[in-house]
Design a protein around this motif. Structure first.
Motif: not given
Lengths: 413, 413
Positions: A135-147, A168-171, A200-203
């Motif tokens: 699962i990918l998450v954006d690294a500067t996400t609001f903390p709760t999303d990451g947790y 994210v698009a290329r990862e 990109a995620v769909h691709a």
């Protein structure tokens, strides 16, 4: 920040301030949304924290009192049917839907954003083949999303990998089951590329969950138009639903039949009052429900959403950009050179509806600003956040905020 | 049902009704809790559905209006600290604690019961060794508990095995990781043996989660005294918190250090406003929090709990048993012989605070009772539920309910 503002900055004094004040008044007079401000309870405070807690809409107190005194106090249990309590989550969801570009029947209100993140991320992962193990998450996400994404990963046997939103698009690739991205970064106010990342995620064959907490009600989201799979968001910021108001979950119609919630509460059962021992999920947005809906808060939210009647999100976006542009110009003019650095991207396409300024002693600066009647907030480590809520923030508010910020930063420490 | 009531039943007519009416009045006059009724908004309706939605406490409307108008409307974001919003979940938890026999610091309010079942069951399973591969649930559980327990089992790699509540104590064994039991059966009103089952589950080396939805506020629970591990409950039944009011989670102090929540939202972080990318759980009850608390509903609940000031749960229990005994006696006297069968156990030690009567055409019978001003509810397939909420239900209410039930059942179909 621009040639114009640099020129104004040279005249860093009363004349520049006066000219900006007059321009603010003219912009307010010409603002097509100026009438919306009357729908809110406001005072002389310059309230630039609507991106944390929206102001009170005038529709709310009477409605909440009615729910408490009449619907609960007099009708009691009958209100589940007679006052429409039971269907409130999907009804409120359908009121939120047009604000985020969703056709009816795909949004349900209830629970907190964190709980909805769990539903959406687990739901998205369960649509993927087993060999998609991350699962990918954006690294500067609001903390709760990451947790919560980490918890979702753990409970579905996947690995969570944080990557910069821009990457994210290329990862996203053949190992990606699902991606969780914030539409607007809560700290910097940067707007991420929802259409591009979604495509990109769909691709890559994966599904995307968008967190709309800092975008819904401030700019067009276009969930359906861009083929978003899942989305979540809170309603107490730009949607003015009240402190801790119910959040919402969007499940695209195409995924509803296969949506497999990690919280299959009885409210999401096909026949909740049959009280069956076995779980048969309901069809549609209702499948995202869990337990008994929180009626008092949900009713406040429903009343709060009335301020959007007749308002187009595109108008809101136009004003938001004009407000933040003007605020930046006023900051250039009023604030000592070099004392703040703007962390929010300047291109309109990458800007949400807040301006984040980095400065020394930011916590103390914000405390003094609040004392002077300009309410923004401080975020670690050195960020002053100023949220612009186009339904009730005026250009004069923007000017006053910049003027006071300048005064605070010029004052001897 | 007893010798006394059988004798009364023989005189199934106006005299018996008159004698019972007089006894009801005498019992009401002698009731040490009679003063509590004035704390609620009530009318002439005989409201026996407080086990589904408690009546409105008079403390609530003013408090909710204050939160909306003053705390949200005027103070806005400042209320998170100045109005004590941020600490409300643990503060309300500590107000609930004495009602369920918990010392302070172990209960936190928030989310729905279903969401708390997930936290508690996953939390309990995670305390067990991996070879303990099953979760037990009482077979007649309220449906949502079973659905959520199945989800917890799936996400922790265990199997869910439903067993009769009476069999839980002997079925718990070396393969059992956790057990989820309802303290009172929502349909029959049967009170399950919390001390005995808890001890047996512990003897088997497993942990137990009790669902207190139908017992908290109606009878002593004694969580600490009996060494319960986890508990959950709603607050809109006997605790009168309002429709869909926040539920609560109890994590025994002994487990708090190891409690590993499946919903590690930012509100449960050791330093939530540090906005750290990594999750470090808070100590204590706070670890059971998830997202932003729902302040309007939580404030209503906090105000509602004031009706318990000075009330001992033991007194409530004594009145509850007296009320249900008296109701059964009135039913015997007023209702045609053989037309109803009591599904609630008669021994006090096995009875909650409701009476469930099975009868033909139960849905139609309840509809007619409601039309006559006696509000209970119908549960599939043939159950009339009458909830007795000792803070505001009178013996006269019990008598009126039985008299109307008799009239409905004697009326030609």
């Amino acid at each position: 920040m621009s040639d114009t503002s640099a020129r104004t900055h040279a005249a860093d004094g009363p004349e520049a301030g006066g000219e900006l004040h007059e321009r603010a008044a003219r912009l307010d007079a010409a603002d097509p949304l100026r009438g919306s401000r009357a729908h809110f309870v406001l005072d002389d405070t310059v309230y630039l924290d609507g991106n944390s807690l929206g102001a009170l809409p005038r529709t709310v107190p009477g409605r909440v009192a009615e729910v408490v005194r009449r619907e609960w106090g007099e009708l009691r249990i009958r209100s589940w049917t007679e006052s429409g309590w039971w269907t409130m989550p999907e009804r409120v969801g359908d009121r939120i839907a047009p604000l985020i570009g969703a056709a009816p029947g795909q949004v349900v209100a209830g629970d907190s954003t964190s709980v909805n993140v769990l539903k959406a991320v687990v739901g998205a992962v369960r649509l993927a083949d087993r060999e998609r193990d991350e699962i990918l998450v954006d690294a500067t996400t609001f903390p709760t999303d990451g947790y919560i994404a980490a918890s979702a990963a753990r409970m579905t046997g996947r690995t969570l990998r944080p990557v910069e939103a821009a990457a994210v698009a290329r990862e996203a690739g053949p190992r990606t089951a699902a991606v969780l991205v914030n539409h607007v970064d809560y700290r910097t106010g940067e707007l991420h590329d929802l259409p591009g990342i979604t495509a990109a995620v769909h691709a890559a064959g994966a599904r995307v969950v968008w967190d709309l907490c800092h975008s819904a009600g401030a700019l067009p989201v276009g969930l359906d138009a861009h083929g978003v799979d899942f989305a979540v968001g809170c309603t107490y910021k730009y949607l003015n639903g009240g402190p801790g108001a119910p959040a919402y979950l969007y499940v695209a119609a195409a995924h509803q039949g296969a949506f497999d919630s990690p919280l299959p509460g009885w409210n999401s059962h096909a026949e909740p009052f049959a009280m069956e021992a076995g779980y048969t999920p309901a069809d549609g947005a209702v499948r995202g429900r869990v337990g008994t809906p929180d009626i008092l808060s949900m009713a406040a939210l429903e009343a709060a959403l009335e301020v959007w009647d007749g308002v187009r999100v595109e108008e809101v976006r136009a004003k938001s950009l004009a407000l933040t542009d003007f605020f930046l110009e006023c900051v250039e003019a009023c604030v000592p050179s070099g004392s703040v650095v703007c962390a929010t991207p300047l291109p309109h396409g990458r800007r949400g509806s807040q301006i984040a300024l980095r400065c020394a002693d930011a916590a103390a600066v914000m405390a003094e600003l609040i004392r002077r009647g300009v309410v923004g907030d401080f975020r670690e480590p050195d960020v002053l956040r100023f949220g612009f809520t186009p339904l009730y923030t005026s250009f004069t508010d923007a000017w006053r905020a910049a003027r006071e910020l300048g005064a605070v930063l010029r004052a001897p420490a």
